[in-house]
Motif scaffolding. Structure first.
Motif, PDB file in Angstrom:
ATOM      1  N   GLY A  83       0.907  -1.657  -0.410  1.00 54.21           N
ATOM      2  CA  GLY A  83      -0.239   0.249   0.081  1.00 54.21           C
ATOM      3  C   GLY A  83       0.551   1.451  -0.289  1.00 54.21           C
ATOM      4  O   GLY A  83       2.063   1.140   0.257  1.00 54.21           O
ATOM      5  N   HIS A  84       0.274   3.085  -0.125  1.00 58.93           N
ATOM      6  CA  HIS A  84       0.787   4.067   0.351  1.00 58.93           C
ATOM      7  C   HIS A  84       0.370   5.046   0.830  1.00 58.93           C
ATOM      8  O   HIS A  84      -0.634   4.254   0.539  1.00 58.93           O
ATOM      9  CB  HIS A  84       1.159   4.303  -1.358  1.00 58.93           C
ATOM     10  CG  HIS A  84      -0.209   4.998  -1.744  1.00 58.93           C
ATOM     11  ND1 HIS A  84      -0.561   6.004  -1.736  1.00 58.93           N
ATOM     12  CD2 HIS A  84      -0.510   4.175  -2.656  1.00 58.93           C
ATOM     13  CE1 HIS A  84      -1.245   6.292  -2.966  1.00 58.93           C
ATOM     14  NE2 HIS A  84      -2.051   4.471  -3.521  1.00 58.93           N
ATOM     15  N   MET A  85       1.265   5.282   1.899  1.00 60.89           N
ATOM     16  CA  MET A  85       0.757   6.342   2.804  1.00 60.89           C
ATOM     17  C   MET A  85       0.408   7.389   1.691  1.00 60.89           C
ATOM     18  O   MET A  85       0.475   8.541   2.251  1.00 60.89           O
ATOM     19  CB  MET A  85       0.890   6.515   3.612  1.00 60.89           C
ATOM     20  CG  MET A  85       2.083   7.229   4.129  1.00 60.89           C
ATOM     21  SD  MET A  85       3.326   7.269   5.292  1.00 60.89           S
ATOM     22  CE  MET A  85       3.844   5.576   4.854  1.00 60.89           C
ATOM     23  N   PHE A 109     -10.444   7.191   0.254  1.00 63.14           N
ATOM     24  CA  PHE A 109     -10.431   6.224  -0.468  1.00 63.14           C
ATOM     25  C   PHE A 109      -8.721   5.483  -0.992  1.00 63.14           C
ATOM     26  O   PHE A 109      -9.010   4.726  -1.257  1.00 63.14           O
ATOM     27  CB  PHE A 109     -11.629   6.770  -1.507  1.00 63.14           C
ATOM     28  CG  PHE A 109     -11.915   5.482  -2.437  1.00 63.14           C
ATOM     29  CD1 PHE A 109     -12.541   4.118  -1.808  1.00 63.14           C
ATOM     30  CD2 PHE A 109     -11.738   5.832  -4.010  1.00 63.14           C
ATOM     31  CE1 PHE A 109     -12.772   3.710  -2.721  1.00 63.14           C
ATOM     32  CE2 PHE A 109     -12.572   4.755  -4.737  1.00 63.14           C
ATOM     33  CZ  PHE A 109     -12.818   3.388  -4.277  1.00 63.14           C
ATOM     34  N   ASP A 110      -8.198   6.609  -1.349  1.00 60.56           N
ATOM     35  CA  ASP A 110      -6.579   6.543  -2.260  1.00 60.56           C
ATOM     36  C   ASP A 110      -5.479   6.063  -1.323  1.00 60.56           C
ATOM     37  O   ASP A 110      -5.312   7.630  -1.480  1.00 60.56           O
ATOM     38  CB  ASP A 110      -6.982   6.511  -3.359  1.00 60.56           C
ATOM     39  CG  ASP A 110      -5.953   6.375  -3.967  1.00 60.56           C
ATOM     40  OD1 ASP A 110      -4.789   5.109  -3.823  1.00 60.56           O
ATOM     41  OD2 ASP A 110      -5.528   6.984  -5.240  1.00 60.56           O
ATOM     42  N   MET A 111      -4.845   6.069   0.069  1.00 63.20           N
ATOM     43  CA  MET A 111      -5.607   5.089   0.180  1.00 63.20           C
ATOM     44  C   MET A 111      -5.448   4.230   1.226  1.00 63.20           C
ATOM     45  O   MET A 111      -5.379   3.164   1.859  1.00 63.20           O
ATOM     46  CB  MET A 111      -5.451   3.299  -1.179  1.00 63.20           C
ATOM     47  CG  MET A 111      -3.868   3.355  -0.572  1.00 63.20           C
ATOM     48  SD  MET A 111      -3.056   1.976  -1.717  1.00 63.20           S
ATOM     49  CE  MET A 111      -3.585   0.519  -0.297  1.00 63.20           C
ATOM     50  N   LYS A 112      -6.342   5.435   2.283  1.00 61.17           N
ATOM     51  CA  LYS A 112      -5.732   5.416   4.183  1.00 61.17           C
ATOM     52  C   LYS A 112      -7.022   4.356   4.536  1.00 61.17           C
ATOM     53  O   LYS A 112      -6.782   4.008   4.723  1.00 61.17           O
ATOM     54  CB  LYS A 112      -6.186   6.190   4.022  1.00 61.17           C
ATOM     55  CG  LYS A 112      -4.851   6.806   4.097  1.00 61.17           C
ATOM     56  CD  LYS A 112      -4.004   8.791   4.735  1.00 61.17           C
ATOM     57  CE  LYS A 112      -3.590   8.943   4.449  1.00 61.17           C
ATOM     58  NZ  LYS A 112      -2.929  10.241   4.787  1.00 61.17           N
ATOM     59  N   ASP A 143       5.917   7.375  -2.440  1.00 59.07           N
ATOM     60  CA  ASP A 143       5.325   7.738  -4.056  1.00 59.07           C
ATOM     61  C   ASP A 143       4.685   7.513  -4.777  1.00 59.07           C
ATOM     62  O   ASP A 143       5.395   7.765  -5.851  1.00 59.07           O
ATOM     63  CB  ASP A 143       6.719   8.593  -3.596  1.00 59.07           C
ATOM     64  CG  ASP A 143       7.401   7.210  -3.647  1.00 59.07           C
ATOM     65  OD1 ASP A 143       7.330   5.809  -3.812  1.00 59.07           O
ATOM     66  OD2 ASP A 143       8.702   7.084  -5.145  1.00 59.07           O
ATOM     67  N   GLU A 144       3.404   6.313  -4.495  1.00 63.07           N
ATOM     68  CA  GLU A 144       2.707   6.202  -5.231  1.00 63.07           C
ATOM     69  C   GLU A 144       2.209   7.150  -6.072  1.00 63.07           C
ATOM     70  O   GLU A 144       2.122   6.914  -7.836  1.00 63.07           O
ATOM     71  CB  GLU A 144       2.327   5.023  -4.418  1.00 63.07           C
ATOM     72  CG  GLU A 144       1.352   3.949  -5.557  1.00 63.07           C
ATOM     73  CD  GLU A 144       0.420   4.616  -6.494  1.00 63.07           C
ATOM     74  OE1 GLU A 144      -0.186   4.006  -7.377  1.00 63.07           O
ATOM     75  OE2 GLU A 144      -0.376   5.753  -6.932  1.00 63.07           O
ATOM     76  N   GLU A 145       1.797   7.936  -5.628  1.00 65.41           N
ATOM     77  CA  GLU A 145       1.033   8.982  -6.162  1.00 65.41           C
ATOM     78  C   GLU A 145       1.463   9.662  -7.637  1.00 65.41           C
ATOM     79  O   GLU A 145       1.627  10.598  -8.417  1.00 65.41           O
ATOM     80  CB  GLU A 145       0.395  10.055  -5.366  1.00 65.41           C
ATOM     81  CG  GLU A 145      -0.763   9.534  -4.812  1.00 65.41           C
ATOM     82  CD  GLU A 145      -2.930   8.343  -5.674  1.00 65.41           C
ATOM     83  OE1 GLU A 145      -1.861   8.605  -6.862  1.00 65.41           O
ATOM     84  OE2 GLU A 145      -3.340   7.860  -5.107  1.00 65.41           O
ATOM     85  N   VAL A 146       3.660   9.767  -7.460  1.00 65.61           N
ATOM     86  CA  VAL A 146       4.203   9.872  -7.817  1.00 65.61           C
ATOM     87  C   VAL A 146       5.139   9.712  -8.798  1.00 65.61           C
ATOM     88  O   VAL A 146       6.589   9.522  -9.542  1.00 65.61           O
ATOM     89  CB  VAL A 146       5.417  11.551  -7.253  1.00 65.61           C
ATOM     90  CG1 VAL A 146       3.876  12.390  -7.093  1.00 65.61           C
ATOM     91  CG2 VAL A 146       5.443  11.134  -6.078  1.00 65.61           C
ATOM     92  N   PRO A 168      -3.618  -3.535  -1.259  1.00 65.95           N
ATOM     93  CA  PRO A 168      -6.070  -2.791  -1.207  1.00 65.95           C
ATOM     94  C   PRO A 168      -6.143  -1.147  -1.306  1.00 65.95           C
ATOM     95  O   PRO A 168      -6.089  -0.515  -1.028  1.00 65.95           O
ATOM     96  CB  PRO A 168      -6.000  -2.642   0.094  1.00 65.95           C
ATOM     97  CG  PRO A 168      -4.137  -2.445   0.876  1.00 65.95           C
ATOM     98  CD  PRO A 168      -3.349  -3.548   0.075  1.00 65.95           C
ATOM     99  N   GLU A 169      -5.848  -1.518  -2.977  1.00 63.03           N
ATOM    100  CA  GLU A 169      -5.976  -0.011  -3.394  1.00 63.03           C
ATOM    101  C   GLU A 169      -7.355  -0.024  -3.962  1.00 63.03           C
ATOM    102  O   GLU A 169      -8.090  -1.010  -3.341  1.00 63.03           O
ATOM    103  CB  GLU A 169      -5.523   0.063  -4.988  1.00 63.03           C
ATOM    104  CG  GLU A 169      -4.210   0.613  -5.255  1.00 63.03           C
ATOM    105  CD  GLU A 169      -4.073   2.064  -4.677  1.00 63.03           C
ATOM    106  OE1 GLU A 169      -4.500   2.890  -4.967  1.00 63.03           O
ATOM    107  OE2 GLU A 169      -2.323   2.348  -5.115  1.00 63.03           O
ATOM    108  N   SER A 170      -8.071   0.992  -4.160  1.00 62.85           N
ATOM    109  CA  SER A 170      -9.374   1.370  -4.635  1.00 62.85           C
ATOM    110  C   SER A 170     -10.019   0.515  -4.570  1.00 62.85           C
ATOM    111  O   SER A 170      -9.466   0.240  -6.018  1.00 62.85           O
ATOM    112  CB  SER A 170      -9.862   2.920  -3.996  1.00 62.85           C
ATOM    113  OG  SER A 170      -9.336   2.980  -5.671  1.00 62.85           O
TER     114      SER A 170
HETATM  115 ZN   LIG Z   1      -3.297   4.567  -4.906  1.00 58.39          ZN
END
Ligand SMILES: [Zn+2]
Length: 379
Positions: A83-85, A109-112, A143-146, A168-170
């Motif tokens: 997962g990513h925070m 939702f993405d992704m806490k 850094d998943e979102e970047v 467990p992504e959205s």
């Molecule tokens: Zn995500």
């Protein structure tokens, strides 16, 4: 009803508290000190709920990563949850608010939400004394979102040792379908060099880079294949200097999506080695496959069937779907480890102001995660 689901339903308020705590610790990808604070909250929650090994991996350019492990067994064949925070939201950009069962907020939702259900899945396995014959590793990156530049290596390193990967992504749609396909992605940059000339005085001495690029764009579109899920998009074009000058330069940014690893080589070859249409111009292309697809292999179909069976035992139907966007699950699937994505909570609006999670469903998604972990830890 299973012991695990019962336990989680009894603790639904505490599950919501965990999600709130993680969401309040805002964590925009580019703000390291905030992401680090979120990591501390995550670490505290893990220690409080599960209480086994916590390893912080210090990072300089992005937030520190966390590796949590639970259960016995060696590294080989471990169960991996990734997962990513980090979130796409700047601090304060999106207020946190609750409307009935829906919690709105940055990254819920993405992704806490997905991090929350994983923590509680492990907590439920612990509290119900579930038998586990393999180690569970929960890796949380920052850094998943970047683009995951700083986490790709550790994800691959952990995946290599794993028998299966859960992401467990959205989830997708109002009924929370899991993702059994994610497209692979590639970005290319095309540079066309022409010969400049005056458009009136010596037009025939020039070679237009723009004209060449126009032919290239039409030719690139021929590489698309809807049936096979291959798309090619020229999303940016630039070129030329003046209306009365034959253009010396033109560039295009090309985005390619594929659904199978086997498609990668052929399309990459075709894009890197272009024919030239306008005499006197030169075409150069750079780029590569950035992420292989998350493929719906036989092992993934089996994984999905097992999830569907667990969901049915909890009284609902679990569907599967695909996503055009890539996640870190693409990396793990790309090296051949069975990977299933979209195990996160029900909700909607990732990356938009409507981002929210349905709190009433959290115990069910945590139970789904817990029971699939339990099954694969005893295979
Ligand atoms: Zn995500």
């Amino acid at each position: 009803m299973s012991d695990i689901l019962n336990y989680l339903k009894e603790h639904s308020n505490s599950i919501t508290d965990t999600l709130l705590r993680l969401t309040k610790a805002e964590s925009p990808s580019h703000t390291k000190d905030l992401v680090d604070k979120c990591g501390q909250v995550l670490g505290e929650e893990f220690e409080r709920l599960v209480g086994s090994s916590v390893e912080m991996i210090e990072k300089i350019e992005v937030g520190n990563q966390y590796k949590f492990t639970y259960g016995k067994g060696g590294d080989e064949g471990q169960i991996l949850v990734i997962g990513h925070m980090d979130t796409v939201w700047d601090e304060g950009a999106l207020p946190i608010r609750q409307e009935g069962n829906l919690l709105y907020g940055p990254g819920v939702f993405d992704m806490k939400g997905g991090l929350t259900i994983t923590l509680w899945a492990l907590k439920a396995l612990k509290e119900t004394s579930a038998q586990l014959n393999k180690k569970i590793t929960f890796l949380v990156t920052t850094d998943e979102e970047v683009g995951s530049t700083h986490s790709k290596e550790i994800i691959l390193k952990e995946a290599e040792k794993s028998s299966v990967v859960f992401v467990p992504e959205s989830s997708i749609g109002p009924d929370g379908a899991v993702k059994t396909i994610r497209k692979g992605a590639a970005q290319f940059l095309m540079k066309v060099e022409g010969i400049a000339a005056h458009a009136g005085i010596n037009a025939w001495d020039g070679a237009s880079a723009i004209e060449e690029l126009a032919y290239q764009i039409l030719d690139l579109k021929k590489l698309e294949n809807r049936d096979e899920g291959i798309s090619v998009n020229v999303g940016v074009v630039k070129g030329g200097t003046r209306g009365n000058v034959i253009a010396k330069e033109a560039v295009a940014e090309i985005d390619v999506r594929i659904t199978k690893k086997a498609q990668a080589e052929k399309i990459t070859e075709a894009i890197l080695n272009r024919p030239v249409f306008v005499k006197g111009t030169k075409v150069e292309v750079i780029g590569e496959i950035d992420r292989y697809p998350l493929e719906r292999t036989e092992a993934v179909i089996q994984l999905y069937d097992e999830l569907k069976g667990i969901a049915a035992s909890h009284g609902y139907d679990l569907n599967e779907g695909s996503s055009g966007g890539a996640s870190d699950g693409n990396f793990t699937s790309g090296i051949g480890i069975p990977t299933i994505d979209g195990l996160g909570p029900l909700g909607d609006g990732a990356h938009t102001e409507k981002e929210h999670v349905d709190l009433s469903n959290l115990p069910y998604r945590a139970a789904l995660m817990a029971e699939i972990i339990q099954r694969y830890a005893n295979k």
